[in-house]
Motif scaffolding. Sequence first.
Motif, PDB file in Angstrom:
ATOM      1  N   ALA A 148       0.836  -1.207   0.000  1.00  0.00           N
ATOM      2  CA  ALA A 148       0.000   0.000   0.000  1.00  0.00           C
ATOM      3  C   ALA A 148       0.866   1.250   0.000  1.00  0.00           C
ATOM      4  N   PHE A 149       1.950   1.229   0.764  1.00  0.00           N
ATOM      5  CA  PHE A 149       2.854   2.374   0.829  1.00  0.00           C
ATOM      6  C   PHE A 149       3.564   2.556  -0.508  1.00  0.00           C
ATOM      7  N   GLY A 150       3.954   1.439  -1.117  1.00  0.00           N
ATOM      8  CA  GLY A 150       4.624   1.517  -2.410  1.00  0.00           C
ATOM      9  C   GLY A 150       3.728   2.107  -3.480  1.00  0.00           C
ATOM     10  N   LYS A 151       2.455   1.736  -3.455  1.00  0.00           N
ATOM     11  CA  LYS A 151       1.513   2.303  -4.420  1.00  0.00           C
ATOM     12  C   LYS A 151       1.336   3.802  -4.186  1.00  0.00           C
ATOM     13  N   GLU A 152       1.349   4.188  -2.908  1.00  0.00           N
ATOM     14  CA  GLU A 152       1.242   5.613  -2.577  1.00  0.00           C
ATOM     15  C   GLU A 152       2.438   6.379  -3.111  1.00  0.00           C
ATOM     16  N   VAL A 153       3.639   5.822  -2.931  1.00  0.00           N
ATOM     17  CA  VAL A 153       4.856   6.459  -3.443  1.00  0.00           C
ATOM     18  C   VAL A 153       4.784   6.539  -4.967  1.00  0.00           C
ATOM     19  N   PHE A 154       4.308   5.491  -5.603  1.00  0.00           N
ATOM     20  CA  PHE A 154       4.195   5.434  -7.052  1.00  0.00           C
ATOM     21  C   PHE A 154       3.241   6.504  -7.583  1.00  0.00           C
ATOM     22  N   ASP A 155       2.151   6.753  -6.859  1.00  0.00           N
ATOM     23  CA  ASP A 155       1.104   7.668  -7.327  1.00  0.00           C
ATOM     24  C   ASP A 155       1.307   9.121  -6.907  1.00  0.00           C
ATOM     25  N   THR A 156       2.101   9.350  -5.878  1.00  0.00           N
ATOM     26  CA  THR A 156       2.221  10.693  -5.313  1.00  0.00           C
ATOM     27  C   THR A 156       3.062  11.631  -6.194  1.00  0.00           C
ATOM     28  N   LYS A 157       2.497  12.784  -6.498  1.00  0.00           N
ATOM     29  CA  LYS A 157       3.216  13.783  -7.289  1.00  0.00           C
ATOM     30  C   LYS A 157       4.179  14.545  -6.385  1.00  0.00           C
ATOM     31  N   ARG A 158       5.386  14.811  -6.918  1.00  0.00           N
ATOM     32  CA  ARG A 158       6.398  15.507  -6.141  1.00  0.00           C
ATOM     33  C   ARG A 158       7.116  16.509  -7.024  1.00  0.00           C
ATOM     34  N   GLY A 159       7.849  17.393  -6.385  1.00  0.00           N
ATOM     35  CA  GLY A 159       8.685  18.341  -7.114  1.00  0.00           C
ATOM     36  C   GLY A 159       7.912  19.451  -7.799  1.00  0.00           C
ATOM     37  N   ALA A 160       8.687  20.398  -8.344  1.00  0.00           N
ATOM     38  CA  ALA A 160       8.096  21.582  -8.978  1.00  0.00           C
ATOM     39  C   ALA A 160       7.278  21.224 -10.211  1.00  0.00           C
ATOM     40  N   ARG A 161       7.609  20.106 -10.849  1.00  0.00           N
ATOM     41  CA  ARG A 161       6.877  19.697 -12.043  1.00  0.00           C
ATOM     42  C   ARG A 161       5.611  18.911 -11.727  1.00  0.00           C
ATOM     43  N   GLY A 162       5.462  18.535 -10.469  1.00  0.00           N
ATOM     44  CA  GLY A 162       4.280  17.785 -10.078  1.00  0.00           C
ATOM     45  C   GLY A 162       4.201  16.419 -10.742  1.00  0.00           C
ATOM     46  N   LEU A 163       5.346  15.723 -10.816  1.00  0.00           N
ATOM     47  CA  LEU A 163       5.392  14.417 -11.466  1.00  0.00           C
ATOM     48  C   LEU A 163       5.414  13.279 -10.457  1.00  0.00           C
ATOM     49  N   SER A 164       4.915  12.152 -10.872  1.00  0.00           N
ATOM     50  CA  SER A 164       4.965  10.936 -10.071  1.00  0.00           C
ATOM     51  C   SER A 164       5.386   9.792 -10.986  1.00  0.00           C
ATOM     52  N   CYS A 165       5.616   8.612 -10.422  1.00  0.00           N
ATOM     53  CA  CYS A 165       5.905   7.445 -11.261  1.00  0.00           C
ATOM     54  C   CYS A 165       4.736   7.200 -12.213  1.00  0.00           C
ATOM     55  N   TYR A 166       3.540   7.411 -11.705  1.00  0.00           N
ATOM     56  CA  TYR A 166       2.337   7.184 -12.498  1.00  0.00           C
ATOM     57  C   TYR A 166       2.285   8.103 -13.718  1.00  0.00           C
ATOM     58  N   SER A 167       2.922   9.260 -13.635  1.00  0.00           N
ATOM     59  CA  SER A 167       2.907  10.211 -14.745  1.00  0.00           C
ATOM     60  C   SER A 167       3.439   9.583 -16.025  1.00  0.00           C
ATOM     61  N   CYS A 168       4.415   8.693 -15.896  1.00  0.00           N
ATOM     62  CA  CYS A 168       5.013   8.052 -17.070  1.00  0.00           C
ATOM     63  C   CYS A 168       4.542   6.610 -17.269  1.00  0.00           C
ATOM     64  N   HIS A 169       3.666   6.131 -16.382  1.00  0.00           N
ATOM     65  CA  HIS A 169       3.212   4.741 -16.480  1.00  0.00           C
ATOM     66  C   HIS A 169       1.707   4.653 -16.290  1.00  0.00           C
ATOM     67  N   ASN A 170       0.985   5.486 -17.023  1.00  0.00           N
ATOM     68  CA  ASN A 170      -0.470   5.430 -16.983  1.00  0.00           C
ATOM     69  C   ASN A 170      -0.989   5.180 -18.391  1.00  0.00           C
ATOM     70  N   PRO A 171      -2.214   4.723 -18.528  1.00  0.00           N
ATOM     71  CA  PRO A 171      -2.743   4.312 -19.840  1.00  0.00           C
ATOM     72  C   PRO A 171      -2.621   5.356 -20.946  1.00  0.00           C
ATOM     73  N   SER A 172      -2.609   6.640 -20.585  1.00  0.00           N
ATOM     74  CA  SER A 172      -2.588   7.675 -21.619  1.00  0.00           C
ATOM     75  C   SER A 172      -1.216   7.865 -22.257  1.00  0.00           C
ATOM     76  N   VAL A 173      -0.156   7.396 -21.602  1.00  0.00           N
ATOM     77  CA  VAL A 173       1.202   7.595 -22.140  1.00  0.00           C
ATOM     78  C   VAL A 173       1.962   6.299 -22.384  1.00  0.00           C
ATOM     79  N   ILE A 174       1.427   5.170 -21.927  1.00  0.00           N
ATOM     80  CA  ILE A 174       2.109   3.891 -22.107  1.00  0.00           C
ATOM     81  C   ILE A 174       2.386   3.646 -23.588  1.00  0.00           C
ATOM     82  N   GLY A 175       3.609   3.272 -23.900  1.00  0.00           N
ATOM     83  CA  GLY A 175       4.014   3.040 -25.276  1.00  0.00           C
ATOM     84  C   GLY A 175       4.684   4.244 -25.912  1.00  0.00           C
ATOM     85  N   THR A 176       4.534   5.413 -25.276  1.00  0.00           N
ATOM     86  CA  THR A 176       5.202   6.609 -25.783  1.00  0.00           C
ATOM     87  C   THR A 176       6.710   6.437 -25.643  1.00  0.00           C
ATOM     88  N   ILE A 177       7.447   6.922 -26.613  1.00  0.00           N
ATOM     89  CA  ILE A 177       8.901   6.784 -26.574  1.00  0.00           C
ATOM     90  C   ILE A 177       9.521   7.869 -25.698  1.00  0.00           C
TER      91      ILE A 177
END
Length: 256
Positions: A148-177
């Motif tokens: 549960a904690f790992g999923k929270e870390v994966f989903d939580t946005k951080r930094g000035a850009r507001g990015l998370s692991c999920y930002s690059c691994h969600n259905p809308s961007v999967i497969g993008t180079i």
Amino acid sequence: MRKIAKIALYLTLCASLSFASEQFAMSDADRAMYEELLENNPADMMLASGGSLLEELGGDAAVAKFLDIKEDALAAYLAGFPRYLEKFGRVVSIDQMLQGLMHESGKKPYTLKSKEMFQLSSYVKSLANGQPINIDINANEHMKKAYAFGKEVFDTKRGARGLSCYSCHNPSVIGTILRTQPLPDISAKGNASAATWPAYRMTKSNLATLQNRFQGCMENALLAVIPLGSPEMTALEVYFTHEAKGATMALPGLKR
């Protein structure tokens, strides 16, 4: 087992390259390098060094004894890491487990970021080659909380850009180079991402563990880097590994 690992790695890599070719024109030189390294992965030599380091600790038998399991059950057991170990009182990754083994053996443990630990832990994890990832997040409350904690870390946005692991691994961007490789769907059935780390990074000319790769992603996204072995990092490895449950271990991997 090494032959099985190379076959699995080849199939995974070919699928990635085929998919990427539709969106990105990989140079002939890069493609040739991939093909050459598939047959002569430099990480094999690094894992061999890790094997020598393990022999100094007593070999496979010492690891099995430390984990209180039979030696013939070691491969399957290692395919279930990270896992909760009673003697640590928490969920640990393979490298942390090895630090405990070294301490118990009267040797000064390698630091988690040392070359020796990368080689040693990578070799020990490769003992599970050919085994399906069998991490059990329902084994106890510790594993449930880590997932549960790992999923929270994966989903939580951080930094000035507001990015998370999920930002690059969600259905809308999967497969993008991104950086010449398609972004993988780590939650897809049969996803093998966690089963191919540690891996040799062509762009770094070095061996990298899964947690080390997480740190690289954080650096690229200009996020504060989470320390190796921290509760957050170990939990993230639990989450990421669980999403690849069932995939066949094939180490060392080969990454761009």
